[in-house]
Scaffold this motif. Structure first.
Motif, PDB file in Angstrom:
ATOM      1  N   THR A  94       0.703  -1.564   0.399  1.00  0.00           N
ATOM      2  CA  THR A  94       0.125   0.130   0.566  1.00  0.00           C
ATOM      3  C   THR A  94       0.943   1.211   0.009  1.00  0.00           C
ATOM      4  O   THR A  94       2.030   1.286   0.075  1.00  0.00           O
ATOM      5  CB  THR A  94      -0.764  -0.036   1.726  1.00  0.00           C
ATOM      6  OG1 THR A  94      -0.088  -0.251   2.518  1.00  0.00           O
ATOM      7  CG2 THR A  94      -1.656  -1.010   1.895  1.00  0.00           C
ATOM      8  N   LYS A  95       0.548   2.655  -0.041  1.00  0.00           N
ATOM      9  CA  LYS A  95       1.110   3.248  -0.172  1.00  0.00           C
ATOM     10  C   LYS A  95       2.175   3.500   1.400  1.00  0.00           C
ATOM     11  O   LYS A  95       3.341   4.597   1.142  1.00  0.00           O
ATOM     12  CB  LYS A  95       0.455   4.533  -0.952  1.00  0.00           C
ATOM     13  CG  LYS A  95       0.608   6.079  -1.523  1.00  0.00           C
ATOM     14  CD  LYS A  95      -0.110   7.129  -1.537  1.00  0.00           C
ATOM     15  CE  LYS A  95      -0.189   7.465  -3.633  1.00  0.00           C
ATOM     16  NZ  LYS A  95      -0.432   8.333  -3.386  1.00  0.00           N
ATOM     17  N   GLN A  96       0.503   3.515   1.852  1.00  0.00           N
ATOM     18  CA  GLN A  96       1.411   3.633   3.347  1.00  0.00           C
ATOM     19  C   GLN A  96       3.314   3.537   3.619  1.00  0.00           C
ATOM     20  O   GLN A  96       3.777   4.052   4.364  1.00  0.00           O
ATOM     21  CB  GLN A  96       0.784   3.079   4.435  1.00  0.00           C
ATOM     22  CG  GLN A  96       0.732   3.117   5.899  1.00  0.00           C
ATOM     23  CD  GLN A  96      -0.005   2.531   6.750  1.00  0.00           C
ATOM     24  OE1 GLN A  96      -0.658   2.393   6.236  1.00  0.00           O
ATOM     25  NE2 GLN A  96      -0.250   3.037   7.958  1.00  0.00           N
ATOM     26  N   PHE A  97       2.923   2.434   3.098  1.00  0.00           N
ATOM     27  CA  PHE A  97       3.761   1.070   3.319  1.00  0.00           C
ATOM     28  C   PHE A  97       5.267   1.559   2.602  1.00  0.00           C
ATOM     29  O   PHE A  97       6.294   0.997   2.804  1.00  0.00           O
ATOM     30  CB  PHE A  97       4.656  -0.826   3.130  1.00  0.00           C
ATOM     31  CG  PHE A  97       2.878  -1.045   4.373  1.00  0.00           C
ATOM     32  CD1 PHE A  97       3.805  -1.180   6.126  1.00  0.00           C
ATOM     33  CD2 PHE A  97       1.838  -1.394   4.570  1.00  0.00           C
ATOM     34  CE1 PHE A  97       3.051  -0.925   6.999  1.00  0.00           C
ATOM     35  CE2 PHE A  97       1.161  -1.823   5.401  1.00  0.00           C
ATOM     36  CZ  PHE A  97       1.841  -1.753   7.057  1.00  0.00           C
ATOM     37  N   GLN A  98       4.959   2.010   0.928  1.00  0.00           N
ATOM     38  CA  GLN A  98       5.376   2.553  -0.036  1.00  0.00           C
ATOM     39  C   GLN A  98       6.847   3.549   0.374  1.00  0.00           C
ATOM     40  O   GLN A  98       8.238   3.672   0.289  1.00  0.00           O
ATOM     41  CB  GLN A  98       5.423   2.829  -0.775  1.00  0.00           C
ATOM     42  CG  GLN A  98       4.964   1.518  -1.592  1.00  0.00           C
ATOM     43  CD  GLN A  98       4.240   1.757  -3.372  1.00  0.00           C
ATOM     44  OE1 GLN A  98       3.216   2.958  -3.795  1.00  0.00           O
ATOM     45  NE2 GLN A  98       3.269   0.613  -4.551  1.00  0.00           N
ATOM     46  N   LEU A  99       6.354   4.637   1.398  1.00  0.00           N
ATOM     47  CA  LEU A  99       6.901   5.663   1.899  1.00  0.00           C
ATOM     48  C   LEU A  99       7.425   5.433   3.467  1.00  0.00           C
ATOM     49  O   LEU A  99       8.818   6.745   3.216  1.00  0.00           O
ATOM     50  CB  LEU A  99       5.847   6.814   2.431  1.00  0.00           C
ATOM     51  CG  LEU A  99       4.818   7.357   1.121  1.00  0.00           C
ATOM     52  CD1 LEU A  99       4.066   8.130   1.565  1.00  0.00           C
ATOM     53  CD2 LEU A  99       6.049   7.446  -0.076  1.00  0.00           C
ATOM     54  N   TYR A 100       7.260   4.225   4.209  1.00  0.00           N
ATOM     55  CA  TYR A 100       8.169   3.506   5.202  1.00  0.00           C
ATOM     56  C   TYR A 100       9.397   3.787   4.703  1.00  0.00           C
ATOM     57  O   TYR A 100      10.325   2.802   3.583  1.00  0.00           O
ATOM     58  CB  TYR A 100       8.134   2.817   5.760  1.00  0.00           C
ATOM     59  CG  TYR A 100       8.330   1.903   6.666  1.00  0.00           C
ATOM     60  CD1 TYR A 100       8.682   2.729   8.089  1.00  0.00           C
ATOM     61  CD2 TYR A 100       9.639   1.128   6.612  1.00  0.00           C
ATOM     62  CE1 TYR A 100       8.709   2.499   8.913  1.00  0.00           C
ATOM     63  CE2 TYR A 100       9.828   0.089   7.251  1.00  0.00           C
ATOM     64  CZ  TYR A 100      10.148   0.848   8.690  1.00  0.00           C
ATOM     65  OH  TYR A 100      10.600   1.066   9.904  1.00  0.00           O
ATOM     66  N   GLU A 101      10.299   4.025   5.644  1.00  0.00           N
ATOM     67  CA  GLU A 101      11.957   3.796   5.985  1.00  0.00           C
ATOM     68  C   GLU A 101      12.518   3.837   6.914  1.00  0.00           C
ATOM     69  O   GLU A 101      12.671   4.683   8.000  1.00  0.00           O
ATOM     70  CB  GLU A 101      12.530   5.936   4.897  1.00  0.00           C
ATOM     71  CG  GLU A 101      14.020   5.378   4.337  1.00  0.00           C
ATOM     72  CD  GLU A 101      14.491   7.020   4.108  1.00  0.00           C
ATOM     73  OE1 GLU A 101      15.425   6.264   3.295  1.00  0.00           O
ATOM     74  OE2 GLU A 101      13.978   7.674   4.953  1.00  0.00           O
TER      75      GLU A 101
ATOM     76  N   HIS B 290      17.649   2.246   9.990  1.00  0.00           N
ATOM     77  CA  HIS B 290      18.609   2.438   9.949  1.00  0.00           C
ATOM     78  C   HIS B 290      19.163   2.516   8.317  1.00  0.00           C
ATOM     79  O   HIS B 290      20.230   2.886   8.486  1.00  0.00           O
ATOM     80  CB  HIS B 290      18.810   0.397   9.771  1.00  0.00           C
ATOM     81  CG  HIS B 290      19.285   0.035  10.968  1.00  0.00           C
ATOM     82  ND1 HIS B 290      19.490  -0.074  12.200  1.00  0.00           N
ATOM     83  CD2 HIS B 290      17.924  -1.443  11.258  1.00  0.00           C
ATOM     84  CE1 HIS B 290      19.386  -1.128  13.381  1.00  0.00           C
ATOM     85  NE2 HIS B 290      18.767  -1.310  12.536  1.00  0.00           N
ATOM     86  N   THR B 291      18.297   2.335   7.759  1.00  0.00           N
ATOM     87  CA  THR B 291      18.145   2.812   5.799  1.00  0.00           C
ATOM     88  C   THR B 291      18.572   5.020   6.589  1.00  0.00           C
ATOM     89  O   THR B 291      19.226   5.965   5.620  1.00  0.00           O
ATOM     90  CB  THR B 291      16.857   3.388   5.511  1.00  0.00           C
ATOM     91  OG1 THR B 291      17.174   2.013   5.162  1.00  0.00           O
ATOM     92  CG2 THR B 291      17.005   3.954   4.147  1.00  0.00           C
ATOM     93  N   LYS B 292      17.497   5.802   7.367  1.00  0.00           N
ATOM     94  CA  LYS B 292      17.959   7.034   7.627  1.00  0.00           C
ATOM     95  C   LYS B 292      19.112   7.294   7.735  1.00  0.00           C
ATOM     96  O   LYS B 292      19.981   8.101   7.744  1.00  0.00           O
ATOM     97  CB  LYS B 292      16.430   7.322   8.953  1.00  0.00           C
ATOM     98  CG  LYS B 292      15.085   7.430   7.397  1.00  0.00           C
ATOM     99  CD  LYS B 292      14.392   8.121   8.964  1.00  0.00           C
ATOM    100  CE  LYS B 292      12.244   7.434   8.389  1.00  0.00           C
ATOM    101  NZ  LYS B 292      11.722   7.242   9.463  1.00  0.00           N
TER     102      LYS B 292
END
Length: 69
Positions: free
Chosen positions: A4-11, A14-16
């Motif tokens: 979903t769009k909500q999870f596509q924007l998740y970072e 560690h990545t940050k």
């Protein structure tokens, strides 16, 4: 599997952290590449060198800690 769009924007945290670290130290990636080249990236060996290495190898007994009497 489509997220979903909500999870596509998740970072992840560690990545940050890695993105911020690379933004603060842009020369760090060049240092990583140089370190990898120093330790892992080796020039290919010729067949003659491979044969020489095989011939110079000393055979070892199966259990090295046991002395033959």
């Amino acid at each position: 599997m489509k997220l979903t769009k909500q999870f596509q924007l998740y970072e992840s945290d560690h990545t940050k952290f890695i993105r911020e670290l690379k933004a603060k130290n842009p020369e760090m990636e060049a240092g990583q590449i140089a370190g990898r080249a120093l330790l892992w990236d080796k020039a290919p060996t010729s067949l003659a060198e491979q044969d020489k290495t095989k011939e110079s190898r000393v055979s070892q007994q199966a259990y090295v800690y046991q002395n033959k009497l």
